[in-house]
Structure formats: structure tokens, C-alpha cells
Design a protein around this motif. Structure first.
Motif, PDB file in Angstrom:
ATOM      1  N   UNK A 181      24.749  29.949  40.905  1.00 48.97           N
ATOM      2  CA  UNK A 181      25.470  30.190  42.167  1.00 48.97           C
ATOM      3  C   UNK A 181      26.929  29.738  42.114  1.00 48.97           C
ATOM      4  N   UNK A 182      27.227  28.725  41.299  1.00 50.90           N
ATOM      5  CA  UNK A 182      28.626  28.268  41.206  1.00 50.90           C
ATOM      6  C   UNK A 182      29.534  29.325  40.603  1.00 50.90           C
ATOM      7  N   UNK A 183      28.941  30.265  39.895  1.00 47.02           N
ATOM      8  CA  UNK A 183      29.765  31.330  39.316  1.00 47.02           C
ATOM      9  C   UNK A 183      29.944  32.510  40.249  1.00 47.02           C
ATOM     10  N   UNK A 184      29.279  32.467  41.407  1.00 48.80           N
ATOM     11  CA  UNK A 184      29.250  33.666  42.259  1.00 48.80           C
ATOM     12  C   UNK A 184      30.089  33.506  43.525  1.00 48.80           C
ATOM     13  N   UNK A 185      31.395  33.476  43.354  1.00 48.96           N
ATOM     14  CA  UNK A 185      32.293  33.403  44.514  1.00 48.96           C
ATOM     15  C   UNK A 185      32.826  34.809  44.753  1.00 48.96           C
ATOM     16  N   UNK A 186      32.411  35.435  45.854  1.00 48.02           N
ATOM     17  CA  UNK A 186      32.771  36.844  46.046  1.00 48.02           C
ATOM     18  C   UNK A 186      33.850  37.080  47.099  1.00 48.02           C
ATOM     19  N   UNK A 187      34.183  36.041  47.893  1.00 49.22           N
ATOM     20  CA  UNK A 187      35.049  36.315  49.045  1.00 49.22           C
ATOM     21  C   UNK A 187      36.510  35.948  48.835  1.00 49.22           C
ATOM     22  N   UNK A 188      36.754  34.663  48.652  1.00 49.90           N
ATOM     23  CA  UNK A 188      38.134  34.191  48.726  1.00 49.90           C
ATOM     24  C   UNK A 188      38.883  34.380  47.407  1.00 49.90           C
ATOM     25  N   UNK A 189      40.134  34.820  47.491  1.00 55.17           N
ATOM     26  CA  UNK A 189      40.913  34.986  46.260  1.00 55.17           C
ATOM     27  C   UNK A 189      41.047  33.681  45.483  1.00 55.17           C
ATOM     28  N   UNK A 190      41.034  32.542  46.189  1.00 55.89           N
ATOM     29  CA  UNK A 190      41.226  31.281  45.476  1.00 55.89           C
ATOM     30  C   UNK A 190      39.924  30.795  44.823  1.00 55.89           C
ATOM     31  N   UNK A 191      38.802  31.493  45.128  1.00 57.85           N
ATOM     32  CA  UNK A 191      37.517  31.051  44.588  1.00 57.85           C
ATOM     33  C   UNK A 191      37.441  31.177  43.077  1.00 57.85           C
ATOM     34  N   UNK A 192      37.934  32.288  42.572  1.00 59.42           N
ATOM     35  CA  UNK A 192      37.845  32.509  41.136  1.00 59.42           C
ATOM     36  C   UNK A 192      38.895  33.549  40.713  1.00 59.42           C
ATOM     37  N   UNK A 193      39.453  33.438  39.503  1.00 60.03           N
ATOM     38  CA  UNK A 193      40.543  34.339  39.121  1.00 60.03           C
ATOM     39  C   UNK A 193      40.246  35.844  39.260  1.00 60.03           C
ATOM     40  N   UNK A 194      39.030  36.359  38.935  1.00 61.82           N
ATOM     41  CA  UNK A 194      38.837  37.799  39.132  1.00 61.82           C
ATOM     42  C   UNK A 194      39.107  38.250  40.573  1.00 61.82           C
ATOM     43  N   UNK A 195      38.690  37.440  41.554  1.00 61.79           N
ATOM     44  CA  UNK A 195      38.986  37.787  42.958  1.00 61.79           C
ATOM     45  C   UNK A 195      40.488  37.811  43.184  1.00 61.79           C
ATOM     46  N   UNK A 196      41.173  36.800  42.665  1.00 66.34           N
ATOM     47  CA  UNK A 196      42.621  36.697  42.882  1.00 66.34           C
ATOM     48  C   UNK A 196      43.343  37.869  42.226  1.00 66.34           C
ATOM     49  N   UNK A 197      42.910  38.235  41.021  1.00 68.58           N
ATOM     50  CA  UNK A 197      43.562  39.330  40.296  1.00 68.58           C
ATOM     51  C   UNK A 197      43.427  40.634  41.089  1.00 68.58           C
ATOM     52  N   UNK A 198      42.212  40.918  41.540  1.00 69.76           N
ATOM     53  CA  UNK A 198      41.990  42.187  42.248  1.00 69.76           C
ATOM     54  C   UNK A 198      42.644  42.183  43.627  1.00 69.76           C
ATOM     55  N   UNK A 199      42.642  41.041  44.285  1.00 66.74           N
ATOM     56  CA  UNK A 199      43.301  40.925  45.587  1.00 66.74           C
ATOM     57  C   UNK A 199      44.800  41.206  45.444  1.00 66.74           C
ATOM     58  N   UNK A 200      45.376  40.763  44.314  1.00 61.49           N
ATOM     59  CA  UNK A 200      46.818  40.938  44.114  1.00 61.49           C
ATOM     60  C   UNK A 200      47.201  42.413  43.965  1.00 61.49           C
ATOM     61  N   UNK A 201      46.218  43.281  43.741  1.00 58.05           N
ATOM     62  CA  UNK A 201      46.534  44.704  43.611  1.00 58.05           C
ATOM     63  C   UNK A 201      47.071  45.264  44.919  1.00 58.05           C
ATOM     64  N   UNK A 202      46.759  44.606  46.036  1.00 55.93           N
ATOM     65  CA  UNK A 202      47.214  45.082  47.337  1.00 55.93           C
ATOM     66  C   UNK A 202      46.347  46.202  47.888  1.00 55.93           C
ATOM     67  N   UNK A 203      45.281  46.561  47.180  1.00 54.18           N
ATOM     68  CA  UNK A 203      44.432  47.661  47.646  1.00 54.18           C
ATOM     69  C   UNK A 203      43.531  47.234  48.809  1.00 54.18           C
ATOM     70  N   UNK A 204      43.208  45.954  48.859  1.00 45.45           N
ATOM     71  CA  UNK A 204      42.407  45.496  50.002  1.00 45.45           C
ATOM     72  C   UNK A 204      42.983  44.193  50.546  1.00 45.45           C
ATOM     73  N   UNK A 205      42.614  43.905  51.794  1.00 45.79           N
ATOM     74  CA  UNK A 205      43.159  42.733  52.454  1.00 45.79           C
ATOM     75  C   UNK A 205      42.154  41.593  52.480  1.00 45.79           C
ATOM     76  N   UNK A 206      42.640  40.464  52.979  1.00 51.02           N
ATOM     77  CA  UNK A 206      41.805  39.266  53.021  1.00 51.02           C
ATOM     78  C   UNK A 206      40.593  39.468  53.922  1.00 51.02           C
ATOM     79  N   UNK A 207      40.826  40.161  55.040  1.00 51.14           N
ATOM     80  CA  UNK A 207      39.730  40.352  55.985  1.00 51.14           C
ATOM     81  C   UNK A 207      38.581  41.151  55.348  1.00 51.14           C
TER      82      UNK A 207
END
Lengths: 154, 491
Positions: free
Chosen positions: B433-459
Motif C-alpha cells: 500500500x505504501x507504493x500506491x499513492x494515486x491522488x496527490x502530485x507530491x505523493x510520488x514522482x509518477x503522479x507529479x510528472x503526469x500532473x505537470x503535463x497540464x492535461x488534468x487538474x488537481x481536482x
């Protein structure tokens, strides 16, 4: 009168741009349209990759480069669209595409062009989110020496 | 003001780093510095406060100091006032200074088998990246799924997950990001507006995250967990055993992820032939498979086979080191190449985290914490797994995955002793479970990388990520209850 419209990768709604163009037309003001390619996003990503992901500098730099290039291309397209819309309405417009920190670059341009009004856009977010992740828009509002109008993005 | 000009065109991009800064900008920077200093002051305040307070009943002085260092680490890991590795480095120095451990014992923990396994695995991943083999695999894998938009989406999810079986998930997301961006551009998907664009980037982020829990290579938190297991219980967990326990969970979670993506994001493109062309062009650009690529494939494949078949007899770290050395023997990489792709802070981070966890156990601090504060409720072993996996999932959304494991596992082992949960099961219950952070960009680098694309928002990330978090947690618990007993991992 000079109106500064500050846009960035995450703050660029059509609604906000339209509002700025209307204000400039009404006041017969010069519009300075600034697009900040937000280096903060790419830099924090680079930091996170290095710090939490333990990938080497090359991977981080390559990714940072890809992201900044993409943001710059988007910014250029956005400013071209604004220039075209302003030209149609006879609004005097200057544009600037800059890479840096949104709050810093907006404040710097405010001083440089002697802006009388700043127009910013802000995505709808909770107060908690702003507290947790910070708000560059709030920083500009607090530190600007001219009035700041915020257009909420829906 | 020559960079500002009239409306007929757009000025070329200009950076302002290192240039004149306005008074307001300086104020802004000063605020950031103040926040960092404040965090550091709080963490050191907590260290002094806990270590000098009167020792409560049942807690030794050494244990109290170990807890003080642990609390300081939690604050610094969560706030990132220091880089993660520096916090661990500091902790390992504080352990002997505060007389929690002998200097020799504390520094010897840098030589933990798990640390050397991580080093070897990172070197092998660096070779995959450097040779271009990982990019080729990703492109070929993806091109097989290019039939229609649904298939392409599934392909992004599956190929990211598959690559993260064998490489760190963060590196996979970084490697795949330009490919997905190219696909999005070729399809003319508009950032922030295209629903299919959102779906593609969520598939990349979630695919790499989910794939990262399947083996010991997807994230260094997994070997960290087995390193702590060895230090606490002298139990070994092999590469194959981990895969048998984790891969089916990965498959179930990938199904959940695909379902969540399809539920939240409609497919608003009909024709993906331009994406197919872009993928074909990218594969053509790579040219024929080079000899270094082939040999890197052989070395990495051989190492993985040895890990699966020989980890209990030869040892995970020995195989990793031999695999890494083979790359140099065959002249496939140079040391400088490896340094481009690996941040050696990884050794400090994991060595330090293992040292802090060991100190908590050896001084009895973890046991004291559990007995005095956390055992007020009657819990069945399954309820404990429910609780600890939930805490791990919540924690990992806010802090690094590895920090979540370092914080939770020592406490988890002590709780397991009280409530009767086997340490191996506790490793899975915390590390997966510690590897499964799906929401927040700060949770894990893959989230942050994809969030930075600007294709989707935080909400959107919060909403869809929350649903997947819940779905994946339920799927995990179902697997604990129904699947693990079949392979001998019983509550």
C-alpha cells in the motif's frame, strides 16, 4: 493606463483573457500580456525525481527540458491568439514570453512596465489546497503595488 | 524593455534566472527561506524535547532518544526541509552521538544487503535507459495496442506497468512521458480540455505506480522493507516469493485503474491513426537493435532469472552486484554513464532508514510505543492489516513511499507481535500500500510528472485518485483474505 495580464501554463482561461481585453478596450489602455513558462513546476519535479525517486541528473534534466519546451510552445500559441484578438479590436498590445517563477516574473514586469492594474486568473481551489500547496496568485496580490483583479476560472 | 514588443509577433522565450530581482521577489524568496528555517527549528526542538523529557515507565533512555530521532526524521521527511537522503544521513550520525548505538554498529548498517541490492538494481536500470532498450521496449509494447482509442489507453497502462516490473517506477514515468506527450500532440489533444488526454496521462501515472509494487525492482521501498525484515527478524524474502504474492494484486489493480479511468474520462477521439504513425516513426528513428542493447537485455534478463531462481542460495544483493559488474566487464556502460542515471543519495536514504528502524527495535522503543499507545483496542489480525494498510495508503499520499515504509514498518512489526501477524505478511501489508499513492502530485514522482503535463487538474486527480485509492485498497484486502492463504501467506 497600462494593464498587465499575467498568464502561465496553469492560468490561461479564455474567460480571463476576454475579460482583460474588454478592460483594455473600455479604458483605452495598453495591454501587456505576459506568459510565464512556470519553471517552478519543472524545477520541483526535477527536485522530486532526484530526491524521492533517486534518478540521476540526466533523467531529471531531460524531463525538465521536455516539459519546459512543451510549456513554451503552448505559451507562444496562447500569446499569438491574444495578439490576433487584440489586433481585431484595435487594442495596443505588448507580449512577453518568459521562463521563471510566476509570482516573481509578474511582480518584476509590474515594476518594469509601470502597470496600473494586474489581471490574474485563478483556478477554483479550496482554501485548504491553497494553504497546502501555496498560491502564487495570493503572493502577487499581497506584494503588488498596484490593484490586482482576479478572474476565477470555472 | 527590448524584450517587450508590439502585437504582431511573440517575443522569443527569455529566462530571468540570476538577473535583477525586484524588492517583491526578494521578499518572496526570504519567505521561502524562513519556512525552511522554521521547519528545521521545529524538528530540532522536537528532538531535544523528547530526548530530555523524563523517561516514561517501560521506556529506556536509549529508546527515548531513538524515538526522538525517529520523530525528527518524520518531520524532516514530511516537510522536505532537507533532501530525504540528508535526513537519513543526519539520523545515522545522531544515533552514535546520542549513544543509541555504537558508531561501528550504526555505520555498518549502510552495508546492509538491501542497500547493495538497490545499488545493483539501479545500475541495471541505468544500463537499460542508457542503451535505449527501455525506450524501444516501451514503443514496441505500445505499438501493439494501437488498434483503437480503448486499446491504446490499455496499452499505456499495461506498458507502463510492465516496465515498472523491471525498473524503478519513477524512471518509467520519466521515460514514457515524452512518448505520451508525442501521442497527445499527434492527436491534437488540448491540455486541460481533452478527456482522452487526461485518460492517457492518468494511465501512465497509475500504470507505473501499480507496476512498481509487483517486484523488488519497481521501487526501492520494497527492498528497504525486506532489509528491515532481515534486521528485525532475520527472515529472508526472495524475489520470486515477492512476485508470487504481488503480481496477481498488480493485475487486479490494473483492472481497477482501467475501470476508474473509463468511468471518469470519456473517450473523445475516434481515430488514433496519427498516434500509430507517430509511434511507428519513433520506432523507425531508433533504427535496428544495436549490439549493446542486445547484451544489456541478456545481462538484465539473466540477472532477473537468477533473482527468481537463486535469491535464497546466492543472495539478492550478490546477484545484483554480479549483474552490475557484468555490464562493465562487457563494456556496455562506463561509470560516468551510471552517474548520469543514478542519484547516489539512495544509499544514504535507505542505509539511514534501516539504521533508524533497527534502533527503534533494538532499544525497545517501537515495542513501547505500540504497547503504551496503540494496543488499547481489541483487534483481530485481519483488522490490524486493514488498519495498517489504510495508514500506509494515507501516509504515502503525503510523503515519499520509502519514508512511509521507514516510518510504519518498525511499528508494524511490534504491532504484529502483539496481535499475531506474521512479519512477512506485515512487510507486504506496509510495503505494497505504501507504493500506491494515486491522488496527490507530491505523493510520488509518477503522479507529479503526469500532473505537470497540464492535461488534468488537481481536482480531477483528487477525485479519480480517491476512487482508485479506495478500490485498490479493497482489492488489496480481498487478495489478503482470499489469495494469500493459497500461497501460504496466512494471517
Amino acid at each position: 493606463m497600462t494593464i498587465l495580464l499575467a498568464l502561465s501554463t496553469t492560468r490561461e482561461s479564455k474567460h480571463g483573457v476576454e475579460y482583460a481585453l474588454s478592460r483594455a478596450a473600455e479604458a483605452d489602455a495598453e495591454l501587456v500580456s505576459l506568459f510565464v513558462v512556470d519553471r517552478n513546476i519543472a524545477a520541483s519535479l526535477f527536485g522530486q525525481l532526484m530526491d524521492a525517486g533517486f534518478v540521476g541528473e540526466k533523467v531529471g534534466r531531460d524531463l525538465e527540458g521536455t516539459i519546459l519546451k512543451d510549456y513554451a510552445a503552448r505559451g507562444r500559441r496562447r500569446l499569438e491568439a491574444i495578439a490576433s484578438a487584440a489586433g481585431e479590436r484595435g487594442i495596443r498590445l505588448r507580449t512577453e514570453l518568459v521562463e521563471g517563477n510566476f509570482a516573481e516574473e509578474t511582480l518584476r514586469t509590474m515594476e518594469e512596465v509601470g502597470a496600473d492594474l494586474i489581471i490574474l486568473m485563478r483556478a477554483e481551489r479550496s482554501q485548504l489546497s491553497r494553504l497546502l500547496f501555496g498560491s502564487a496568485v495570493n503572493q502577487v496580490r499581497e506584494l503588488a503595488i498596484c490593484p490586482v483583479e482576479i478572474v476565477e476560472e470555472s | 524593455m527590448d524584450h517587450l514588443h508590439e502585437a504582431e509577433g511573440v517575443s522569443p522565450i527569455r529566462g530571468s534566472g540570476g538577473e535583477w530581482r525586484s524588492t517583491a521577489a526578494r521578499l518572496l524568496m526570504a519567505r521561502r527561506r524562513n519556512w525552511r528555517l522554521f521547519t528545521l527549528a521545529v524538528s530540532f526542538g522536537v528532538l531535544i524535547l523528547i530526548s530530555t523529557a523524563p523517561a516514561p515507565d517501560g521506556l529506556t533512555q536509549q529508546g527515548q532518544k531513538a524515538l526522538a530521532i525517529f520523530a525528527m526524521c518524520i518531520i524532516l521527511w514530511v516537510t522536505h526541509a532537507f533532501p530525504l537522503a540528508v535526513t537519513s544521513f543526519l539520523a545515522i550520525a545522531l544515533l552514535p552521538i546520542m549513544k543509541v548505538m555504537d558508531p561501528g554498529e550504526a555505520f555498518a548498517l549502510f552495508g546492509n544487503e538491501a542497500v547493495f541490492f538497490i545499488m545493483g538494481a539501479f545500475i541495471l536500470a541505468a544500463a537499460l535507459l542508457k542503451s535505449g532498450l527501455s525506450t524501444r521496449i516501451a514503443l514496441i509494447f505500445l505499438s501493439r495496442f494501437g488498434g483503437n482509442p480503448e486499446h491504446l489507453l490499455l496499452g499505456v497502462l499495461a506498458s507502463s506497468a510492465f516496465l515498472a516490473f523491471w525498473m524503478p517506477a519513477h524512471a518509467v514515468a520519466a521515460l514514457m512521458f515524452p512518448i505520451i506527450l508525442q501521442i497527445a500532440r499527434s492527436l491534437g489533444l488540448e491540455p486541460g480540455r481533452s478527456s482522452y488526454g487526461k485518460a492517457l496521462f492518468f494511465s501512465l501515472a497509475w500504470g507505473s505506480i501499480i507496476g512498481g509494487v509487483a517486484t523488488l525492482l519497481g521501487g526501492a521501498r520494497n527492498p528497504l522493507a525486506i532489509g528491515i525484515l532481515w534486521q528485525h527478524h532475520h527472515l529472508r524474502l526472495g524475489f520470486g516469493e515477492w512476485m508470487v504474492a504481488a503480481v496477481p494484486i498488480t493485475v487486479v489493480m490494473l483492472c481497477c485503474a482501467y475501470g476508474v479511468i473509463r468511468f471518469f474520462f470519456r473517450i473523445d477521439v475516434a481515430d488514433i491513426s496519427r498516434a500509430r504513425d507517430a509511434l511507428r516513426a519513433a520506432i523507425d528513428d531508433l533504427g535496428k537493435v544495436s549490439w549493446p542493447e542486445r547484451w544489456v537485455g541478456v545481462v538484465v534478463g539473466g540477472t532477473i532469472c537468477c533473482w527468481i531462481g537463486l535469491s535464497h542460495t546466492v543472495g539478492l544483493a550478490n546477484i545484483a552486484v554480479l549483474g552490475a559488474v557484468s555490464l562493465f566487464v562487457l563494456n556496455l556502460v562506463r561509470w560516468n554513464d551510471i552517474e548520469d542515471y543514478v542519484n547516489w543519495g539512495v544509499i544514504l536514504m535507505y542505509g539511514g532508514a534501516i539504521a533508524v528502524a533497527t534502533a527503534l527495535t533494538e532499544t525497545g522503543a517501537a515495542q513501547w510505543l505500540v504497547v503504551s499507545l496503540l494496543t488499547r483496542y481489541e483487534l483481530t489480525p485481519f483488522m490490524l492489516v486493514v488498519a495498517i494498510s489504510l495508514v500506509a495508503k494515507v501516509l504515502t499520499e503525503g510523503i515519499s513511499n520509502a519514508a512511509a515504509v521507514a516510518v510504519l514498518l518498525p511499528i508494524g512489526f511490534s504491532l504484529g507481535e502483539v496481535y499475531g501477524v506474521h512479519p512477512v505478511l506485515m512487510v507486504y501489508a506496509v510495503a505494497i500500500p505504501s507504493g500506491l499513492a494515486f491522488s496527490l502530485p507530491m505523493g510520488t514522482p509518477p503522479n507529479a510528472i503526469c500532473y505537470s503535463s497540464g492535461y488534468y487538474g488537481l481536482r480531477e486527480a483528487l477525485k479519480a485518485g480517491f476512487v482508485l485509492n479506495v478500490a485498490s485498497w479493497i482489492a488489496f484486502l480481498l487478495m489478503v483474505k482470499l489469495y494469500w492463504p493459497l500461497i501460504g501467506v496466512r494471517l
